[in-house]
Enzyme design. Structure first.
Site, PDB file in Angstrom:
ATOM      1  N   GLU A 159      56.794  -3.757  39.983  1.00  0.00           N
ATOM      2  CA  GLU A 159      57.430  -3.036  41.087  1.00  0.00           C
ATOM      3  C   GLU A 159      57.321  -3.851  42.370  1.00  0.00           C
ATOM      4  O   GLU A 159      56.263  -4.394  42.672  1.00  0.00           O
ATOM      5  CB  GLU A 159      56.739  -1.682  41.293  1.00  0.00           C
ATOM      6  CG  GLU A 159      56.886  -0.746  40.110  1.00  0.00           C
ATOM      7  CD  GLU A 159      56.217   0.607  40.341  1.00  0.00           C
ATOM      8  OE1 GLU A 159      55.710   0.862  41.456  1.00  0.00           O
ATOM      9  OE2 GLU A 159      56.198   1.395  39.384  1.00  0.00           O
TER      10      GLU A 159
ATOM     11  N   ASP B  23      54.309   2.764  33.001  1.00  0.00           N
ATOM     12  CA  ASP B  23      53.007   3.279  33.458  1.00  0.00           C
ATOM     13  C   ASP B  23      53.125   4.763  33.822  1.00  0.00           C
ATOM     14  O   ASP B  23      52.128   5.387  34.189  1.00  0.00           O
ATOM     15  CB  ASP B  23      52.427   2.437  34.598  1.00  0.00           C
ATOM     16  CG  ASP B  23      53.320   2.410  35.823  1.00  0.00           C
ATOM     17  OD1 ASP B  23      54.442   2.940  35.772  1.00  0.00           O
ATOM     18  OD2 ASP B  23      52.878   1.841  36.851  1.00  0.00           O
ATOM     19  N   SER B  24      54.338   5.327  33.688  1.00  0.00           N
ATOM     20  CA  SER B  24      54.503   6.786  33.786  1.00  0.00           C
ATOM     21  C   SER B  24      53.662   7.485  32.729  1.00  0.00           C
ATOM     22  O   SER B  24      53.481   8.705  32.790  1.00  0.00           O
ATOM     23  CB  SER B  24      55.978   7.162  33.625  1.00  0.00           C
ATOM     24  OG  SER B  24      56.527   6.564  32.474  1.00  0.00           O
TER      25      SER B  24
ATOM     26  N   GLU C  40      65.460   2.705  41.215  1.00  0.00           N
ATOM     27  CA  GLU C  40      64.991   4.090  41.108  1.00  0.00           C
ATOM     28  C   GLU C  40      65.227   4.870  42.394  1.00  0.00           C
ATOM     29  O   GLU C  40      64.864   4.412  43.493  1.00  0.00           O
ATOM     30  CB  GLU C  40      63.493   4.108  40.750  1.00  0.00           C
ATOM     31  CG  GLU C  40      62.953   5.534  40.633  1.00  0.00           C
ATOM     32  CD  GLU C  40      61.620   5.659  39.912  1.00  0.00           C
ATOM     33  OE1 GLU C  40      61.097   4.646  39.407  1.00  0.00           O
ATOM     34  OE2 GLU C  40      61.099   6.785  39.847  1.00  0.00           O
TER      35      GLU C  40
HETATM   36  O1  KIV Z   1      56.946   3.925  34.336  1.00  0.00           O
HETATM   37  C1  KIV Z   1      58.117   4.261  34.117  1.00  0.00           C
HETATM   38  O2  KIV Z   1      58.417   5.107  33.269  1.00  0.00           O
HETATM   39  C2  KIV Z   1      59.167   3.616  34.895  1.00  0.00           C
HETATM   40  C3  KIV Z   1      60.545   4.189  34.804  1.00  0.00           C
HETATM   41  C4  KIV Z   1      60.587   5.493  35.494  1.00  0.00           C
HETATM   42  C5  KIV Z   1      61.564   3.250  35.280  1.00  0.00           C
HETATM   43  O3  KIV Z   1      58.906   2.698  35.602  1.00  0.00           O
END
Ligand code: KIV
Length: 276
Positions: free
Chosen positions: A114, A44-45, A181
């Site tokens: 998460e 979701d980044s 993380e």
């Molecule tokens: O959304 C993402 O890219 C992530 C990674 C940073 C682990 O959760």
């Protein structure tokens, strides 16, 4: 051959490192597959690096499914994990419904959520429904505000213990892999040694069983800020701006298109067209 969950467990047992990279679209997924990356994460980044939001909070299920589909088309032979976005797993019913959509519509091989021990029941329910789950603890971007912002977690004895307990609880609940993380390397090492399942670190030290980074970070495309844990292997963003500037200049000055980019009529057709 596509690697599957037993291959990742075996890799940990054999001390072989696991590579994970984010991808959000067809070309990036193709590149990751061609480069031999073990696991693609449709993170979701994408809210930050693709959609330009300040956080991952506004990301929707529709965003995730749209990008997951493109990734699957680009990397059909790579195990693909897709993130459950913020608020999409806040109840068991929502988690089942939305994880099901990521698998059925997005083509996810597994989903990632998460949170720690509080999500043990969610993990169990998803596993029961046949959906493999990756956990994610430490700095959890969806709830970063609650954690006091984007800062290293588990620095004191109490929070380091909490991370360890969360890791154990998630493993017992049935996650097959755990993302760690932004935690001190000693905490990453301890958790990795104590768990049967592989840990994938991002800013969690080299003793994790694997590493994950964001595509746009390793290629130097996302330049809003560069966290300490990121290594840039290229500066594609700067190269792209240079190339686009050149194109802009050549169009304005008549340098592009040149004859090799141009289609011509034959003399015969030209004569008929203009001389009749
Ligand atoms: O959304 C993402 O890219 C992530 C990674 C940073 C682990 O959760």
């Amino acid at each position: 051959m596509k690697k599957m969950i037993p291959d990742f467990i075996k890799a940990k047992e054999n001390g072989e490192k696991i590579t994970m990279l984010t991808a959000y679209d067809y070309p990036a997924a193709r590149q990751a597959e061609e480069a031999g990356i073990d696991i693609i994460l449709v993170g979701d980044s994408l809210g930050n690096v693709i959609l330009g939001y300040d956080s991952t909070v506004p990301v929707t299920m529709e965003n995730m499914i749209y990008h997951a589909k493109a990734v699957k088309r680009g990397a059909p032979q790579t195990f693909t994990v897709v993130d459950l976005p913020f608020m999409s797993y806040s109840t068991l019913e929502l988690a089942l419904h939305n994880a099901g959509r990521l698998v059925q519509e997005g083509g996810a091989d597994a989903v990632k959520l998460e949170g720690g021990e509080a999500f043990a029941d969610t993990v169990k329910a998803l596993n029961k429904a046949g959906i493999p789950v990756v956990g994610h603890i430490g700095l959890t971007p969806q709830t970063a505000t609650q954690l006091g912002g984007f800062k290293v977690q588990g620095r004191d004895i109490e929070s380091a213990r909490r991370l360890y307990n969360d890791a154990k609880a998630l493993q017992e609940a049935g996650v097959f892999m755990l993302v760690l993380e932004l935690i001190p390397r000693q905490v990453g090492e301890h958790i990795s040694k104590e768990l049967r399942i592989p840990t994938i670190g991002i800013g969690a030290g080299s003793e994790c069983d694997g590493q994950v980074l964001v595509y746009h970070d390793i290629l130097g495309i996302y330049d809003r800020f560069k966290p300490k844990f990121v290594k840039q292997y290229a500066q594609i963003g700067a190269q792209a701006v240079k190339a686009i500037k050149e194109y802009n200049k050549e169009v304005k000055t008549g340098g592009f298109p040149a004859s090799e980019h141009t289609f011509n009529l034959s003399d015969e057709v030209i004569n008929k067209l203009y001389n009749n």
